[in-house]
Write a protein that holds these residues in place. Structure first.
Motif, PDB file in Angstrom:
ATOM      1  N   GLY A 292       0.817  -1.198   0.000  1.00  0.00           N
ATOM      2  CA  GLY A 292       0.000   0.000   0.000  1.00  0.00           C
ATOM      3  C   GLY A 292       0.851   1.249   0.000  1.00  0.00           C
ATOM      4  N   THR A 293       0.187   2.387   0.115  1.00  0.00           N
ATOM      5  CA  THR A 293       0.865   3.676   0.200  1.00  0.00           C
ATOM      6  C   THR A 293       0.761   4.149   1.641  1.00  0.00           C
ATOM      7  N   TYR A 294       1.892   4.132   2.340  1.00  0.00           N
ATOM      8  CA  TYR A 294       1.922   4.436   3.770  1.00  0.00           C
ATOM      9  C   TYR A 294       3.001   5.470   4.063  1.00  0.00           C
ATOM     10  N   THR A 295       2.873   6.123   5.197  1.00  0.00           N
ATOM     11  CA  THR A 295       3.855   7.129   5.601  1.00  0.00           C
ATOM     12  C   THR A 295       4.957   6.536   6.472  1.00  0.00           C
ATOM     13  N   ASP A 296       4.576   5.730   7.466  1.00  0.00           N
ATOM     14  CA  ASP A 296       5.550   5.256   8.450  1.00  0.00           C
ATOM     15  C   ASP A 296       6.001   3.821   8.244  1.00  0.00           C
ATOM     16  N   TYR A 297       5.081   2.905   7.928  1.00  0.00           N
ATOM     17  CA  TYR A 297       5.472   1.504   7.812  1.00  0.00           C
ATOM     18  C   TYR A 297       4.436   0.698   7.045  1.00  0.00           C
ATOM     19  N   ALA A 298       4.893  -0.458   6.512  1.00  0.00           N
ATOM     20  CA  ALA A 298       4.010  -1.478   5.933  1.00  0.00           C
ATOM     21  C   ALA A 298       4.004  -2.668   6.872  1.00  0.00           C
ATOM     22  N   GLY A 299       2.883  -3.366   6.919  1.00  0.00           N
ATOM     23  CA  GLY A 299       2.726  -4.488   7.824  1.00  0.00           C
ATOM     24  C   GLY A 299       1.940  -4.056   9.044  1.00  0.00           C
ATOM     25  N   PRO A 300       1.959  -4.895  10.075  1.00  0.00           N
ATOM     26  CA  PRO A 300       2.719  -6.138  10.171  1.00  0.00           C
ATOM     27  C   PRO A 300       2.060  -7.291   9.424  1.00  0.00           C
ATOM     28  N   VAL A 301       2.865  -8.205   8.902  1.00  0.00           N
ATOM     29  CA  VAL A 301       2.359  -9.467   8.384  1.00  0.00           C
ATOM     30  C   VAL A 301       2.980 -10.565   9.235  1.00  0.00           C
ATOM     31  N   SER A 302       2.180 -11.529   9.639  1.00  0.00           N
ATOM     32  CA  SER A 302       2.689 -12.558  10.548  1.00  0.00           C
ATOM     33  C   SER A 302       2.185 -13.927  10.142  1.00  0.00           C
ATOM     34  N   ALA A 303       2.930 -14.946  10.549  1.00  0.00           N
ATOM     35  CA  ALA A 303       2.567 -16.337  10.275  1.00  0.00           C
ATOM     36  C   ALA A 303       3.312 -17.232  11.248  1.00  0.00           C
ATOM     37  N   ALA A 304       2.687 -18.320  11.643  1.00  0.00           N
ATOM     38  CA  ALA A 304       3.317 -19.288  12.548  1.00  0.00           C
ATOM     39  C   ALA A 304       4.322 -20.128  11.772  1.00  0.00           C
ATOM     40  N   ALA A 305       5.517 -20.252  12.321  1.00  0.00           N
ATOM     41  CA  ALA A 305       6.558 -21.044  11.662  1.00  0.00           C
ATOM     42  C   ALA A 305       7.544 -21.542  12.697  1.00  0.00           C
ATOM     43  N   ALA A 306       7.019 -22.228  13.706  1.00  0.00           N
ATOM     44  CA  ALA A 306       7.872 -22.684  14.806  1.00  0.00           C
ATOM     45  C   ALA A 306       8.927 -23.679  14.339  1.00  0.00           C
ATOM     46  N   ASN A 307       8.627 -24.452  13.285  1.00  0.00           N
ATOM     47  CA  ASN A 307       9.560 -25.485  12.838  1.00  0.00           C
ATOM     48  C   ASN A 307       9.793 -25.439  11.333  1.00  0.00           C
ATOM     49  N   SER A 308       9.596 -24.270  10.732  1.00  0.00           N
ATOM     50  CA  SER A 308       9.729 -24.155   9.282  1.00  0.00           C
ATOM     51  C   SER A 308      10.618 -22.982   8.909  1.00  0.00           C
ATOM     52  N   CYS A 309      11.198 -23.066   7.716  1.00  0.00           N
ATOM     53  CA  CYS A 309      11.952 -21.945   7.169  1.00  0.00           C
ATOM     54  C   CYS A 309      10.976 -20.884   6.665  1.00  0.00           C
ATOM     55  N   VAL A 310      11.446 -19.633   6.607  1.00  0.00           N
ATOM     56  CA  VAL A 310      10.620 -18.553   6.096  1.00  0.00           C
ATOM     57  C   VAL A 310      11.371 -17.796   5.007  1.00  0.00           C
ATOM     58  N   GLN A 311      10.596 -17.143   4.155  1.00  0.00           N
ATOM     59  CA  GLN A 311      11.132 -16.230   3.155  1.00  0.00           C
ATOM     60  C   GLN A 311      10.440 -14.897   3.411  1.00  0.00           C
ATOM     61  N   TRP A 312      11.206 -13.834   3.567  1.00  0.00           N
ATOM     62  CA  TRP A 312      10.638 -12.567   3.992  1.00  0.00           C
ATOM     63  C   TRP A 312      11.265 -11.418   3.218  1.00  0.00           C
TER      64      TRP A 312
END
Length: 445
Positions: A292-312
């Protein structure tokens, strides 16, 4: 090992580099928590590390990042001289203010002048956490910066230095940067004061101490942004990684109680709405994104990944970045992944190499790679599903010539082992646990 004048940072290019770093696993970076001991501990934890995954010997830093600041991409997308990158990364991740610092060693001297913490008197006793700046008896420039990690009872001073001991004569900034590493150097007693030319540093180029700079706490490198990444993601989240986007920084955070990751992209000095993005994908899952079009920040986006790799990753205006699969479970900086190896043979051997052959070893694979530009062969043995240190080896021999190997107990890979063989046959192989294999003479030129 001597540091040559190749360590001199080109000031014009340095000016375009902006600050980034990795901070501790604490939920927020409190200025009051910053200590010289914290600086020393973090700097020391990275001794023997290289510029990052771009180096001839690829490594991740102690917080799990693939480089120090812009060590791998600050020179128009290629590796740059990174002594200042390393020192800046250490200060910020230890909780200190880094406003005004860049990839030039001279910026630490200027930082000290601007903040009233530059020490140029010959009677000053260095303090743990200080930066030490080196000039030369041969010119008036500042060539190198290191970190003071200990002031010893005998009067000697321990320092930790990034971008040290690279290969000279490569003809390029990148060639030196990918072959250097983080090293500990002790300044002998009686050679620690400003004006000294320590015999353990670079006597060939007459490196002399021109000043010590003490870091300060303050508003941090994010200027007027009223938000921090932990504030955006919420209670229980601590920063475990970050990546600079120029005028913004994308952060990866982890909540140890819930096993959730969170990504947010923060503008450093907000001045109005701008196109931003924050994205996160758990391996085997669907992407979660906020654009989106934001002034201060984008997100937060979150997901559970206690035992998995992530791509961010994230984006700011026209600048975007996405990580490889990493941070594989528990939020630890360099955890053992649940499945798969976070490294590839190409990452281990470095830029310019392509896989020309491979052989399965049961729970690992040995790879032969070739660089057509240099005529170099490279061998590495990669664990298929790392779960801890295992006896491994990678071997390479040139017919009628030299040979090399890298036996040891490793979690992810053995090697790289590199030999030049543009016109000769090679014998290559490796081992994993009790399984070993060696090729016949093959791949002849």
């Amino acid at each position: 090992m001597n540091v040559t004048r190749l360590l001199r940072r080109i000031s014009g290019a340095a000016a375009v580099l902006l600050m980034l770093g990795f901070v501790s696993l604490a939920p927020a970076t409190a200025a009051s928590a910053a200590t010289g001991a914290g600086v020393a501990s973090l700097a020391t934890a990275n001794v023997t590390k290289t510029a990052g995954t771009c180096a001839n010997n690829p490594t991740y830093n102690s917080l799990g990042g693939s480089e120090f600041e812009h060590s791998c991409d600050g020179n128009n997308g290629t590796p740059e001289y990174w002594c200042a990158d390393f020192a800046m990364w250490v200060w910020q991740n230890a909780g200190y203010y880094i406003g005004g610092l860049d990839a030039g060693a001279a910026s630490f001297y200027t930082y000290g002048q601007n903040n009233g913490t530059l020490h140029t008197g010959t009677g000053y006793t260095p303090q743990v956490g200080d930066a030490v700046e080196y000039g030369s008896t041969q010119d008036s420039e500042i060539h190198h910066v290191g970190i003071v990690t200990a002031v010893n009872a005998d009067g000697s001073v321990d320092t930790v230095n990034g971008d040290w001991g690279g290969t000279t004569g490569t003809g390029s900034m990148a060639g030196f940067a990918v072959s250097s590493s983080v090293v500990k150097i002790t300044l002998p007693a009686g050679q620690t004061s400003v004006g000294s030319v320590p015999t353990t540093v670079d006597t060939k180029d007459g490196y002399k101490i021109v000043g010590y700079t003490t870091p300060v706490t303050g508003s941090g490198s994010f200027g007027t942004n009223p938000y921090t990444a932990p504030q955006v993601c919420g209670s229980g989240y601590g920063i475990i990684d970050s990546h600079d986007l120029g005028s913004a920084t994308v952060f990866l955070l982890y909540n140890g109680s819930t096993g959730s990751n969170c990504v947010t992209t923060l503008v450093k000095n907000p001045s109005g709405p701008v196109a931003l993005n924050a994205n996160l994908t758990v391996q085997g899952g669907s992407p979660v994104t906020d654009t989106g079009t934001y002034t201060d920040y984008a997100g937060p986006v979150s997901a559970a990944a206690a035992n998995s790799c992530v791509q961010w990753g994230g984006s700011y205006a026209g600048t975007s970045w996405t990580s490889p699969w990493d941070h594989c479970g528990t939020g630890a900086p360099t955890p053992s992944p649940a499945t798969g190896n976070p490294y590839t043979a190409g990452q281990v051997c470095g830029s310019g190499y392509t896989v020309s052959d491979s052989h399965a070893l049961g729970n690992a694979t040995v790879y032969l790679l070739y660089n057509s530009a240099t005529g170099n062969n490279c061998v590495t043995t990669l664990a298929d599903n790392p779960s801890g240190a295992v006896s491994m080896n990678a071997t390479l021999a040139v017919q009628g010539g030299s040979s090399g190997s890298n036996p040891g107990s490793f979690t992810y890979y053995a090697g790289p082992v590199v030999e030049n063989a543009p016109t000769a046959c090679v014998m290559w192989g490796g081992s994993y646990g009790t399984t070993s294999w060696t090729s016949p003479w093959s791949h002849c030129g």
